[in-house]
Structure formats: C-alpha cells, structure tokens
Design a protein around this motif. Structure first.
Motif: not given
Ligand code: ADP
Ligand code: MG
Length: 242
Positions: A152-162
């Motif tokens: 998920x981080x590889x897309x350089x997200x602004x927000x992470x949902x768990x």
C-alpha cells in the motif's frame, strides 16, 4: 481544511440501513481508531473512503473533492488512499517484491528499476527486505501483513486505511504489525484504523470513535474514551474487550 470529511453519510445494502448518518472530520496526520461490535458497519464505512463500497446518501470529501462522484478516477483515488485488510490479500503467484511493485508499475507507470528500488526500501522499512524474493505462502502471517502494508505504501498514499489488520494473526505476530503501524503514525501518516487493539489505540490514536448499528455513538480522545465513556454501549463493549 480537513483532509477527509464525512457529511451525513448513509449506506444501504438493499433494505438494510448499514451506515446511518456519519459526520466526521479527519485532519491531516491524524490517527483515528474505529471500534465497535461486529456488524456495526466499521468495515463498510472505511471501504467507502476508497470506493470499495458506494455510499447511498451524503458526501465524503477528500482533499476538497467529493469522492462519491461518478467521475472520480478510482485508480488515482486508490493510489492516494491505501488499504490493508484483515486477510492480507497478497497475490499468491507473485514474489513479495513483485507484490509491492505491481501497482506502481502498472498503475503509476513507474519504471521497473525505480519501483524495485522503492519496493526494497519499503520492505526494509517493514523489516522483511531479506524475504523479497520469496512467495507469500513461504511467509508467516505477520510477515505477509507487513508486505501488504509495504504494498500500500508503494503508491505513496496520503491516507492509510486499516481494517482489523491484526485480527487474523497468531498472538505472537500482532506486535510486529502494530509496531510498523506505530512507526507510520509517528511519521505523520493519516490513518483510519479499525482495530480492537486497545493498547495501540491508547498509545497512538488521536481520537477513538465507537460505532454501534451504523452510527457513531461515542468519540473522544483515548483518555476520554477509556476512562470516562458516557454511553452504556461503550461501557459494555469496553468491559468485554479490556
Ligand atoms: P463490521 O466491520 O463492523 O463488523 P460490516 O461493515 O462488515 O461490519 O457489516 C455491517 C453490516 O452490513 C453487517 O450486518 C453485515 O452483515 C452487512 N453487510 C456487510 N457487507 C454486506 C454486503 N456486501 N451485502 C449485504 N450486507 C452486508
Ligand atoms: Mg469488519
């Protein structure tokens, strides 16, 4: 401006009113923990944020745009808003590194070499660089979940949902995943975490919300939430899980 705003969000599955008017704002860098009994709508609510589910009424504003609009670019939205599921959902036929580089290469058109370099850095960050060329089945559950976070981080997200990222793990693997999540929180990632890990909530949440039957019935700082809950449902829930 808030990073995410839920404005009177409702959702129905057929006749079943699953989300009943949620109003919330999430600031940039905030860690929001969402808890509540099974079936209360927690997964559905966060899945609406990256359009794995569509809402029936209301608005979800992300960086000033209504993400419920039909013309939203879903690939772009999902690269900005990463999600980690309870069941890791890795691609079984791809190596760990390829799991991490697939979307940056296919969706973001990143050159393979660049994607691999970043992928290895991310695997390093989650502590499993030495597993890069293995397949998911060769990894423990905790390691697989860390791959899912790196992916998920590889897309350089602004927000992470768990969505209950540690619920499928053996107890001894829970902390290795929570530690990665704590690091992310400290680095300033905006996070919406459905979890019943109350130690995590106490330590890193800025705010905890408690859902019951599709509504947010209580919210506050972890301090308020754990020491001074106002609602009977929250008290009963805390008695059960603490
Ligand atoms: P939680 O994550 O809090 O356990 P969910 O958001 O998964 O709750 O589900 C909330 C309610 O919606 C549950 O009653 C569940 O059975 C129902 N539900 C979830 N997904 C669907 C679906 N795709 N179709 C119909 N009902 C669903
Ligand atoms: Mg759920």
């Amino acid at each position: 401006m808030a990073l995410i705003e839920f404005k009177d969000v409702h959702k129905w599955f057929g006749d079943f009113h699953v989300i009943k008017g949620v109003n919330e704002t999430v600031e940039r860098g905030e860690v929001l923990v969402i808890c509540g009994p099974s079936g209360s709508g927690k997964s559905t609510l966060i899945r609406c944020v990256n359009r794995l589910e569509d809402i029936g009424k209301g608005e979800i504003i992300f960086e000033g745009r209504d993400i419920a609009r039909r013309d939203v670019d879903l690939n772009k939205l999902r690269s900005e808003i990463g999600i980690v599921f309870q069941q890791f959902n890795l691609y079984p036929h791809l190596s760990v590194l390829k799991n991490v580089t697939l979307a940056p290469i296919k969706v973001k058109k990143q050159p393979a070499q660049e994607a691999e370099k970043l992928g290895l850095e991310l695997l390093d960050r989650v502590g499993i660089r030495n597993q890069a060329h293995k397949y998911p089945v060769e990894l423990s559950g905790g390691q697989q979940q860390r791959v899912a976070i790196a992916r998920a981080l590889a897309m350089r997200p602004t927000v992470m949902l768990f969505d209950e990222p540690t619920s499928a793990l053996d107890p001894e693997m829970i902390n290795e995943v929570l530690n990665v999540m704590k690091d992310l929180a400290r680095e300033g990632m905006t996070m919406l975490c459905v979890t019943h890990e109350m130690g995590f909530a106490r330590e890193v949440a800025d705010r905890v919300i408690f859902m019951d039957e599709g509504s947010v019935v209580e919210e506050g700082t972890p301090e308020h939430f754990f020491t001074n809950p106002q609602h009977e449902r929250t008290k009963a829930f805390l008695r059960e899980i603490l």
